[in-house]
Write a protein that holds these residues in place. Sequence first.
Motif, PDB file in Angstrom:
ATOM      1  N   ILE A 107      -4.250  -1.840  19.008  1.00 52.59           N
ATOM      2  CA  ILE A 107      -4.513  -0.486  18.508  1.00 52.59           C
ATOM      3  C   ILE A 107      -4.000   0.543  19.515  1.00 52.59           C
ATOM      4  N   GLY A 108      -3.245   1.516  18.999  1.00 55.20           N
ATOM      5  CA  GLY A 108      -2.717   2.582  19.840  1.00 55.20           C
ATOM      6  C   GLY A 108      -1.444   2.231  20.585  1.00 55.20           C
ATOM      7  N   LYS A 109      -0.811   1.114  20.236  1.00 53.67           N
ATOM      8  CA  LYS A 109       0.374   0.666  20.968  1.00 53.67           C
ATOM      9  C   LYS A 109       1.637   0.661  20.112  1.00 53.67           C
ATOM     10  N   GLY A 110       1.627   1.358  18.971  1.00 50.74           N
ATOM     11  CA  GLY A 110       2.818   1.468  18.143  1.00 50.74           C
ATOM     12  C   GLY A 110       3.029   0.348  17.146  1.00 50.74           C
ATOM     13  N   VAL A 111       2.151  -0.629  17.147  1.00 56.02           N
ATOM     14  CA  VAL A 111       2.297  -1.771  16.238  1.00 56.02           C
ATOM     15  C   VAL A 111       2.182  -1.318  14.785  1.00 56.02           C
ATOM     16  N   ALA A 112       1.206  -0.470  14.484  1.00 55.25           N
ATOM     17  CA  ALA A 112       1.015   0.002  13.108  1.00 55.25           C
ATOM     18  C   ALA A 112       2.241   0.754  12.617  1.00 55.25           C
ATOM     19  N   ASN A 113       2.851   1.554  13.487  1.00 53.65           N
ATOM     20  CA  ASN A 113       4.068   2.279  13.101  1.00 53.65           C
ATOM     21  C   ASN A 113       5.170   1.308  12.707  1.00 53.65           C
ATOM     22  N   SER A 114       5.340   0.263  13.482  1.00 52.41           N
ATOM     23  CA  SER A 114       6.369  -0.737  13.184  1.00 52.41           C
ATOM     24  C   SER A 114       6.102  -1.436  11.866  1.00 52.41           C
ATOM     25  N   LEU A 115       4.843  -1.777  11.629  1.00 53.44           N
ATOM     26  CA  LEU A 115       4.501  -2.476  10.394  1.00 53.44           C
ATOM     27  C   LEU A 115       4.725  -1.596   9.168  1.00 53.44           C
ATOM     28  N   ILE A 116       4.324  -0.332   9.229  1.00 51.14           N
ATOM     29  CA  ILE A 116       4.487   0.528   8.056  1.00 51.14           C
ATOM     30  C   ILE A 116       5.965   0.773   7.752  1.00 51.14           C
ATOM     31  N   VAL A 117       6.766   0.964   8.785  1.00 49.49           N
ATOM     32  CA  VAL A 117       8.205   1.175   8.576  1.00 49.49           C
ATOM     33  C   VAL A 117       8.807  -0.056   7.895  1.00 49.49           C
ATOM     34  N   ASP A 118       8.434  -1.240   8.354  1.00 53.71           N
ATOM     35  CA  ASP A 118       8.972  -2.469   7.780  1.00 53.71           C
ATOM     36  C   ASP A 118       8.516  -2.655   6.334  1.00 53.71           C
ATOM     37  N   VAL A 119       7.230  -2.477   6.084  1.00 58.27           N
ATOM     38  CA  VAL A 119       6.707  -2.643   4.724  1.00 58.27           C
ATOM     39  C   VAL A 119       7.377  -1.662   3.771  1.00 58.27           C
ATOM     40  N   GLU A 120       7.476  -0.408   4.185  1.00 59.43           N
ATOM     41  CA  GLU A 120       8.090   0.589   3.302  1.00 59.43           C
ATOM     42  C   GLU A 120       9.544   0.248   3.010  1.00 59.43           C
ATOM     43  N   GLN A 121      10.283  -0.239   4.006  1.00 57.73           N
ATOM     44  CA  GLN A 121      11.681  -0.587   3.761  1.00 57.73           C
ATOM     45  C   GLN A 121      11.796  -1.783   2.825  1.00 57.73           C
ATOM     46  N   VAL A 128      10.475  -0.633  -5.253  1.00 59.64           N
ATOM     47  CA  VAL A 128       9.133  -0.088  -5.446  1.00 59.64           C
ATOM     48  C   VAL A 128       9.249   1.423  -5.353  1.00 59.64           C
ATOM     49  N   HIS A 129       8.563   2.120  -6.216  1.00 58.59           N
ATOM     50  CA  HIS A 129       8.642   3.575  -6.284  1.00 58.59           C
ATOM     51  C   HIS A 129       7.447   4.263  -5.615  1.00 58.59           C
ATOM     52  N   HIS A 130       6.297   3.630  -5.642  1.00 54.44           N
ATOM     53  CA  HIS A 130       5.048   4.286  -5.259  1.00 54.44           C
ATOM     54  C   HIS A 130       4.212   3.328  -4.418  1.00 54.44           C
ATOM     55  N   LEU A 131       3.775   3.790  -3.259  1.00 57.92           N
ATOM     56  CA  LEU A 131       2.827   3.030  -2.443  1.00 57.92           C
ATOM     57  C   LEU A 131       1.523   3.806  -2.364  1.00 57.92           C
ATOM     58  N   MET A 132       0.422   3.101  -2.450  1.00 57.08           N
ATOM     59  CA  MET A 132      -0.878   3.742  -2.324  1.00 57.08           C
ATOM     60  C   MET A 132      -1.719   2.948  -1.348  1.00 57.08           C
ATOM     61  N   SER A 133      -2.682   3.644  -0.778  1.00 59.13           N
ATOM     62  CA  SER A 133      -3.608   3.009   0.140  1.00 59.13           C
ATOM     63  C   SER A 133      -4.997   3.560  -0.141  1.00 59.13           C
ATOM     64  N   ARG A 134      -5.971   2.679  -0.088  1.00 53.95           N
ATOM     65  CA  ARG A 134      -7.351   3.100  -0.248  1.00 53.95           C
ATOM     66  C   ARG A 134      -8.034   2.940   1.102  1.00 53.95           C
ATOM     67  N   VAL A 135      -8.578   4.029   1.605  1.00 56.31           N
ATOM     68  CA  VAL A 135      -9.114   4.076   2.957  1.00 56.31           C
ATOM     69  C   VAL A 135     -10.548   4.584   2.903  1.00 56.31           C
ATOM     70  N   ILE A 136     -11.437   3.939   3.647  1.00 56.66           N
ATOM     71  CA  ILE A 136     -12.790   4.472   3.767  1.00 56.66           C
ATOM     72  C   ILE A 136     -12.660   5.886   4.321  1.00 56.66           C
ATOM     73  N   ALA A 137     -13.194   6.846   3.595  1.00 55.14           N
ATOM     74  CA  ALA A 137     -12.929   8.264   3.868  1.00 55.14           C
ATOM     75  C   ALA A 137     -13.353   8.713   5.263  1.00 55.14           C
ATOM     76  N   THR A 138     -14.311   8.044   5.865  1.00 54.24           N
ATOM     77  CA  THR A 138     -14.736   8.414   7.213  1.00 54.24           C
ATOM     78  C   THR A 138     -13.870   7.780   8.305  1.00 54.24           C
ATOM     79  N   ASN A 139     -12.898   6.963   7.917  1.00 56.83           N
ATOM     80  CA  ASN A 139     -12.010   6.311   8.887  1.00 56.83           C
ATOM     81  C   ASN A 139     -10.896   7.296   9.260  1.00 56.83           C
ATOM     82  N   GLN A 140     -11.232   8.227  10.134  1.00 54.49           N
ATOM     83  CA  GLN A 140     -10.313   9.311  10.481  1.00 54.49           C
ATOM     84  C   GLN A 140      -9.038   8.826  11.149  1.00 54.49           C
ATOM     85  N   ARG A 141      -9.114   7.757  11.917  1.00 54.74           N
ATOM     86  CA  ARG A 141      -7.901   7.225  12.554  1.00 54.74           C
ATOM     87  C   ARG A 141      -6.903   6.751  11.499  1.00 54.74           C
ATOM     88  N   SER A 142      -7.381   6.043  10.494  1.00 52.67           N
ATOM     89  CA  SER A 142      -6.505   5.567   9.423  1.00 52.67           C
ATOM     90  C   SER A 142      -5.986   6.734   8.585  1.00 52.67           C
TER      91      SER A 142
END
Length: 177
Positions: A107-121, A128-142
């Motif tokens: 966490i906080g080391k750029g891993v999430a950025n790498s994963l999202i870039v790869d998944v989106e590509q 795929v035209h549309h990506l959605m994510s469901r996040v617990i609303a109090t999870n401010q980091r996410s």
Amino acid sequence: MCESVSNHQSSVGQSAGRIVRAAVHTDAGAIADIYNHHVLAGGATFDVLPWTATQVSELLLIKSPETWVVCVDGEQMLGWASARQFSIRYGFRMSLEWAIYLSPEAIGKGVANSLIVDVEQRCRDGQVHHLMSRVIATNQRSMAFHYRHGYELVGVQKEIGNLDNQWIDLAILQKIL
């Protein structure tokens, strides 16, 4: 950051030993371990039951349109992400729901950025035209992470889940690719 080793070249750069790649059957135990950490810690999933490696192996067998990727550093799994079918209804065939989970050490080391870039590509490559994510609303980091990557809040489902006798709101975020 992790280097992407899929069919496309990621623009996220490279760090010693870290790569993003498609998940394989032998990743099932590590994927389950990371997810189970978040199940036990709370705040990132509505699950209360841990996953087994067998359950994850079965999920990895599902192919189109599901995508599972992992970021590893040598033998250590740093995180994983999946993009999976949002609905079985035909009209939603070009819309996927994605999720990401990291090991606490990543966490906080750029891993999430790498994963999202790869998944989106991978999703773009699969038309795929549309990506959605469901996040617990109090999870401010996410929530902040999704905003940084161009996702917009399209709704909040109030008190949709109940954990530890508390009603939980769920934020719905989307990105048009």
